[in-house]
Design a protein around this motif. Structure first.
Motif, short mmCIF file in Angstrom:
data_model
loop_
_atom_site.label_atom_id
_atom_site.label_comp_id
_atom_site.label_asym_id
_atom_site.label_seq_id
_atom_site.Cartn_x
_atom_site.Cartn_y
_atom_site.Cartn_z
N PRO A 1 -26.97 -4.54 -23.86
CA PRO A 1 -27.63 -3.67 -22.65
C PRO A 1 -26.77 -2.53 -22.04
N PHE A 2 -25.97 -1.55 -22.92
CA PHE A 2 -25.40 -0.62 -22.63
C PHE A 2 -25.98 0.62 -23.12
N ARG A 3 -25.56 1.93 -22.80
CA ARG A 3 -25.98 3.19 -23.44
C ARG A 3 -25.45 3.47 -24.84
N ASP A 4 -26.33 3.87 -25.86
CA ASP A 4 -25.90 3.86 -27.41
C ASP A 4 -24.59 4.78 -27.35
N THR A 5 -24.52 5.72 -26.46
CA THR A 5 -23.39 6.77 -26.50
C THR A 5 -22.03 5.71 -26.16
N VAL A 6 -22.44 4.86 -25.26
CA VAL A 6 -21.19 4.20 -24.80
C VAL A 6 -20.83 3.03 -25.97
N MET A 7 -21.71 2.28 -26.62
CA MET A 7 -21.34 1.35 -27.66
C MET A 7 -20.75 2.13 -28.73
N ALA A 8 -20.95 3.40 -29.02
CA ALA A 8 -20.25 4.07 -30.14
C ALA A 8 -19.12 4.66 -29.81
N GLN A 9 -18.71 4.79 -28.44
CA GLN A 9 -17.34 5.17 -28.03
C GLN A 9 -16.61 3.93 -28.16
N VAL A 10 -17.16 2.75 -27.80
CA VAL A 10 -16.24 1.57 -27.93
C VAL A 10 -15.93 1.50 -29.38
N ARG A 11 -17.06 1.21 -30.22
CA ARG A 11 -16.82 1.32 -31.55
C ARG A 11 -15.68 2.10 -32.23
N GLN A 12 -15.54 3.26 -31.60
CA GLN A 12 -14.63 4.26 -32.15
C GLN A 12 -13.25 3.88 -31.76
N ILE A 13 -12.99 3.36 -30.50
CA ILE A 13 -11.66 2.87 -30.06
C ILE A 13 -11.17 1.61 -30.64
N MET A 14 -12.28 0.87 -31.19
CA MET A 14 -11.83 -0.51 -31.95
C MET A 14 -11.49 -0.23 -33.11
N GLN A 15 -11.48 0.94 -33.85
CA GLN A 15 -11.56 1.15 -35.47
C GLN A 15 -9.93 1.62 -35.77
N ARG A 16 -9.65 0.60 -36.76
CA ARG A 16 -8.46 1.14 -37.47
C ARG A 16 -8.52 1.09 -38.95
N THR A 17 -7.85 1.59 -39.93
CA THR A 17 -7.83 1.24 -41.24
C THR A 17 -6.86 0.28 -41.62
N GLU A 18 -7.22 -0.43 -42.37
CA GLU A 18 -6.46 -1.51 -43.02
C GLU A 18 -6.81 -1.88 -44.35
N ARG A 19 -5.84 -1.61 -45.49
CA ARG A 19 -6.16 -1.88 -46.77
C ARG A 19 -7.25 -1.23 -47.46
N GLY A 20 -7.36 0.24 -47.04
CA GLY A 20 -8.68 0.76 -47.70
C GLY A 20 -9.85 0.68 -47.00
N GLY A 21 -10.07 -0.02 -46.13
CA GLY A 21 -11.20 -0.57 -45.29
C GLY A 21 -11.25 -0.33 -43.91
N ASN A 22 -12.32 -0.22 -43.27
CA ASN A 22 -12.47 -0.04 -41.62
C ASN A 22 -12.30 -1.17 -41.09
N VAL A 23 -11.47 -1.66 -39.98
CA VAL A 23 -11.58 -2.62 -39.35
C VAL A 23 -11.61 -2.35 -37.72
N PHE A 24 -12.61 -3.14 -37.09
CA PHE A 24 -12.99 -2.87 -35.84
C PHE A 24 -12.78 -4.22 -34.99
N GLY A 25 -11.77 -4.25 -34.02
CA GLY A 25 -11.50 -5.45 -33.35
C GLY A 25 -10.63 -5.42 -32.13
N LYS A 26 -10.22 -6.51 -31.90
CA LYS A 26 -9.23 -6.57 -30.62
C LYS A 26 -8.72 -8.00 -30.83
N THR A 27 -7.29 -7.95 -30.60
CA THR A 27 -6.46 -9.24 -30.45
C THR A 27 -6.49 -9.82 -28.95
N GLY A 28 -5.88 -10.98 -28.78
CA GLY A 28 -5.72 -11.38 -27.62
C GLY A 28 -4.92 -12.88 -27.66
N TRP A 29 -4.32 -13.13 -26.34
CA TRP A 29 -3.58 -14.44 -26.57
C TRP A 29 -3.36 -14.95 -25.09
#
Length: 229
Positions: free
Chosen positions: A193-221
Protein backbone atom coordinates in the motif's frame (compact mmCIF):
# COMPACT_ATOMS: atom_id res chain seq x y z
CA UNK A 1 16.28 -26.79 -27.22
CA UNK A 2 15.20 -25.76 -23.78
CA UNK A 3 14.35 -22.13 -23.39
CA UNK A 4 15.50 -20.17 -20.39
CA UNK A 5 13.38 -17.92 -18.25
CA UNK A 6 13.80 -15.50 -15.38
CA UNK A 7 12.90 -17.04 -12.05
CA UNK A 8 12.40 -14.65 -9.13
CA UNK A 9 13.24 -16.15 -5.79
CA UNK A 10 12.92 -14.30 -2.52
CA UNK A 11 14.96 -15.40 0.44
CA UNK A 12 15.19 -14.69 4.12
CA UNK A 13 17.83 -16.18 6.39
CA UNK A 14 18.04 -16.09 10.16
CA UNK A 15 21.31 -17.27 11.70
CA UNK A 16 22.50 -17.14 15.31
CA UNK A 17 25.90 -17.50 16.90
CA UNK A 18 27.48 -16.32 20.15
CA UNK A 19 24.55 -14.18 21.23
CA UNK A 20 24.08 -12.43 17.90
CA UNK A 21 21.20 -12.70 15.47
CA UNK A 22 22.11 -12.05 11.84
CA UNK A 23 19.26 -11.51 9.40
CA UNK A 24 19.21 -11.18 5.65
CA UNK A 25 16.11 -10.14 3.75
CA UNK A 26 16.54 -10.32 0.00
CA UNK A 27 15.12 -11.30 -3.32
CA UNK A 28 17.29 -12.48 -6.17
CA UNK A 29 16.68 -12.44 -9.90
CA UNK A 30 18.47 -15.37 -11.51
CA UNK A 31 18.36 -17.08 -14.88
CA UNK A 32 17.48 -20.75 -14.89
CA UNK A 33 16.25 -23.51 -17.18
CA UNK A 34 12.53 -24.19 -17.55
CA UNK A 35 13.15 -27.85 -16.76
CA UNK A 36 15.31 -27.19 -13.69
CA UNK A 37 13.88 -29.07 -10.74
CA UNK A 38 13.61 -27.56 -7.29
CA UNK A 39 15.66 -29.60 -4.84
CA UNK A 40 15.71 -29.62 -1.04
CA UNK A 41 17.91 -26.91 0.43
CA UNK A 42 21.35 -28.16 1.44
CA UNK A 43 21.90 -27.24 5.09
CA UNK A 44 25.38 -28.75 5.45
CA UNK A 45 27.25 -25.42 5.17
CA UNK A 46 25.24 -23.87 7.99
CA UNK A 47 25.66 -26.94 10.18
CA UNK A 48 29.42 -26.93 9.59
CA UNK A 49 29.64 -23.22 10.42
CA UNK A 50 28.21 -23.67 13.91
CA UNK A 51 25.37 -21.23 13.30
CA UNK A 52 21.87 -22.02 14.49
CA UNK A 53 18.97 -21.01 12.29
CA UNK A 54 17.89 -21.56 8.73
CA UNK A 55 17.68 -20.43 5.13
CA UNK A 56 14.31 -19.86 3.52
CA UNK A 57 13.18 -19.30 -0.06
CA UNK A 58 9.94 -18.40 -1.77
CA UNK A 59 9.39 -19.22 -5.43
CA UNK A 60 8.05 -15.96 -6.80
CA UNK A 61 6.03 -17.67 -9.52
CA UNK A 62 4.51 -20.67 -7.75
CA UNK A 63 4.32 -19.15 -4.27
CA UNK A 64 5.91 -22.28 -2.80
CA UNK A 65 8.17 -21.99 0.25
CA UNK A 66 11.43 -23.85 0.80
CA UNK A 67 13.08 -24.04 4.20
CA UNK A 68 15.92 -25.80 5.95
CA UNK A 69 13.74 -25.65 9.06
CA UNK A 70 9.96 -25.33 9.05
CA UNK A 71 10.09 -24.40 12.73
CA UNK A 72 12.33 -21.40 12.05
CA UNK A 73 10.23 -20.34 9.07
CA UNK A 74 7.48 -19.23 11.46
CA UNK A 75 9.71 -18.15 14.36
CA UNK A 76 9.36 -14.43 15.03
CA UNK A 77 12.43 -12.20 15.33
CA UNK A 78 13.08 -8.52 15.66
CA UNK A 79 13.67 -7.17 12.13
CA UNK A 80 16.62 -4.96 13.13
CA UNK A 81 18.17 -3.29 10.08
CA UNK A 82 16.10 -5.33 7.61
CA UNK A 83 13.35 -2.90 8.68
CA UNK A 84 15.15 -0.19 6.70
CA UNK A 85 13.34 -1.57 3.64
CA UNK A 86 10.01 -0.71 5.25
CA UNK A 87 11.12 2.59 6.79
CA UNK A 88 12.50 3.65 3.39
CA UNK A 89 9.04 3.09 1.91
CA UNK A 90 7.51 5.11 4.75
CA UNK A 91 10.01 7.96 4.43
CA UNK A 92 9.37 8.36 0.70
CA UNK A 93 5.60 7.86 0.95
CA UNK A 94 5.29 10.47 3.71
CA UNK A 95 7.39 13.04 1.88
CA UNK A 96 9.98 13.19 4.66
CA UNK A 97 12.38 12.12 1.92
CA UNK A 98 11.68 13.48 -1.55
CA UNK A 99 14.19 11.43 -3.53
CA UNK A 100 16.94 8.85 -3.10
CA UNK A 101 19.63 11.51 -3.55
CA UNK A 102 18.28 13.79 -0.82
CA UNK A 103 20.95 14.50 1.79
CA UNK A 104 20.13 13.62 5.39
CA UNK A 105 21.83 15.95 7.87
CA UNK A 106 21.91 15.30 11.60
CA UNK A 107 22.63 17.92 14.32
CA UNK A 108 25.51 15.85 15.71
CA UNK A 109 27.32 12.62 14.87
CA UNK A 110 28.52 10.24 17.57
CA UNK A 111 28.35 6.74 16.10
CA UNK A 112 31.17 4.28 16.72
CA UNK A 113 31.07 3.66 12.96
CA UNK A 114 33.17 6.46 11.51
CA UNK A 115 31.90 5.87 7.96
CA UNK A 116 28.42 7.12 8.91
CA UNK A 117 29.48 10.10 11.05
CA UNK A 118 28.64 12.54 8.29
CA UNK A 119 25.86 13.82 6.08
CA UNK A 120 24.62 11.04 3.80
CA UNK A 121 22.28 10.95 0.86
CA UNK A 122 19.33 8.62 1.30
CA UNK A 123 20.67 5.85 -0.94
CA UNK A 124 24.02 5.88 0.88
CA UNK A 125 22.32 5.82 4.28
CA UNK A 126 20.54 2.65 3.17
CA UNK A 127 23.65 1.05 1.68
CA UNK A 128 25.70 1.82 4.81
CA UNK A 129 22.82 0.86 7.12
CA UNK A 130 23.16 4.16 8.96
CA UNK A 131 20.99 3.72 12.04
CA UNK A 132 21.16 7.34 13.36
CA UNK A 133 19.99 8.69 10.00
CA UNK A 134 17.06 6.26 9.89
CA UNK A 135 16.11 6.97 13.49
CA UNK A 136 15.98 10.65 12.54
CA UNK A 137 13.75 9.88 9.55
CA UNK A 138 11.34 7.73 11.57
CA UNK A 139 11.03 10.47 14.20
CA UNK A 140 10.23 12.90 11.39
CA UNK A 141 7.56 10.54 10.02
CA UNK A 142 6.02 10.33 13.50
CA UNK A 143 4.45 7.52 15.48
CA UNK A 144 0.89 8.01 14.21
CA UNK A 145 1.76 7.90 10.53
CA UNK A 146 4.28 5.07 10.97
CA UNK A 147 1.70 2.98 12.82
CA UNK A 148 -0.77 3.48 9.98
CA UNK A 149 1.83 2.28 7.47
CA UNK A 150 2.55 -0.83 9.57
CA UNK A 151 -1.16 -1.57 9.91
CA UNK A 152 -1.98 -1.02 6.24
CA UNK A 153 0.91 -3.20 5.07
CA UNK A 154 0.25 -5.80 7.80
CA UNK A 155 3.97 -5.87 8.61
CA UNK A 156 4.82 -8.51 11.23
CA UNK A 157 3.03 -8.00 14.53
CA UNK A 158 2.75 -4.25 13.72
CA UNK A 159 3.88 -3.27 17.23
CA UNK A 160 5.69 0.02 17.89
CA UNK A 161 6.21 -0.71 21.58
CA UNK A 162 9.58 0.44 22.87
CA UNK A 163 9.71 3.91 21.37
CA UNK A 164 9.33 5.55 17.98
CA UNK A 165 13.06 5.29 17.20
CA UNK A 166 13.68 1.95 18.94
CA UNK A 167 10.76 -0.38 18.19
CA UNK A 168 12.47 -2.23 15.31
CA UNK A 169 15.91 -2.60 16.94
CA UNK A 170 15.24 -3.06 20.67
CA UNK A 171 11.46 -2.82 21.00
CA UNK A 172 8.43 -5.02 20.41
CA UNK A 173 8.24 -5.30 16.61
CA UNK A 174 8.56 -8.92 15.45
CA UNK A 175 8.31 -10.62 12.07
CA UNK A 176 8.78 -14.21 10.91
CA UNK A 177 10.88 -15.27 7.91
CA UNK A 178 7.66 -16.33 6.19
CA UNK A 179 6.19 -12.86 6.69
CA UNK A 180 9.41 -11.26 5.44
CA UNK A 181 9.27 -13.38 2.29
CA UNK A 182 5.66 -12.43 1.65
CA UNK A 183 6.47 -8.76 2.27
CA UNK A 184 9.35 -8.84 -0.24
CA UNK A 185 7.21 -10.62 -2.80
CA UNK A 186 4.58 -7.88 -2.51
CA UNK A 187 7.29 -5.23 -2.84
CA UNK A 188 8.65 -6.88 -5.97
CA UNK A 189 5.17 -7.03 -7.47
CA UNK A 190 4.28 -3.46 -6.39
CA UNK A 191 1.41 -4.84 -4.31
CA UNK A 192 2.16 -2.99 -1.07
CA UNK A 193 0.00 0.00 0.00
CA UNK A 194 2.57 2.54 -1.19
CA UNK A 195 2.78 4.51 -4.41
CA UNK A 196 4.31 2.63 -7.34
CA UNK A 197 7.01 5.28 -7.71
CA UNK A 198 7.96 4.85 -4.05
CA UNK A 199 8.26 1.07 -4.35
CA UNK A 200 10.36 1.46 -7.50
CA UNK A 201 12.74 3.84 -5.70
CA UNK A 202 13.17 1.45 -2.78
CA UNK A 203 13.84 -1.49 -5.09
CA UNK A 204 16.49 0.67 -6.75
CA UNK A 205 18.40 1.41 -3.53
CA UNK A 206 18.15 -2.27 -2.53
CA UNK A 207 19.88 -3.43 -5.71
CA UNK A 208 23.45 -4.56 -6.13
CA UNK A 209 25.19 -6.93 -8.54
CA UNK A 210 26.59 -10.21 -7.24
CA UNK A 211 28.21 -12.88 -9.42
CA UNK A 212 26.55 -11.67 -12.59
CA UNK A 213 23.06 -11.40 -11.11
CA UNK A 214 20.98 -8.72 -9.46
CA UNK A 215 20.42 -8.99 -5.72
CA UNK A 216 17.89 -6.83 -3.90
CA UNK A 217 18.13 -6.99 -0.13
CA UNK A 218 19.09 -5.69 3.29
CA UNK A 219 21.11 -7.22 6.10
CA UNK A 220 20.47 -6.81 9.80
CA UNK A 221 21.65 -8.02 13.20
CA UNK A 222 20.61 -7.89 16.85
CA UNK A 223 21.64 -9.50 20.13
CA UNK A 224 19.89 -12.79 20.82
CA UNK A 225 18.11 -11.34 23.85
CA UNK A 226 16.52 -8.71 21.62
CA UNK A 227 16.28 -10.69 18.42
CA UNK A 228 14.37 -13.85 19.32
CA UNK A 229 11.56 -14.87 21.60
Amino acid sequence: MLKSKISRIRGFSLLCKRGTVFLVALFVIVSCSVSQQVRPLDDSARLASGFEGGVFLLDGESGEFFATSEQWLVRAAIPASTFKVFSSLAALESGVVASTDQVIRLPTYSSTREEINRDLDFASAFALSALPHYQHLVREIGATKMQSYLDNADYGNRSMGGGVDQFWIAGDLRITPRQQLEFLRRLHRSELPFRDTVMAQVRQIMQRTERGGNVFGKTGWATSAEGLH
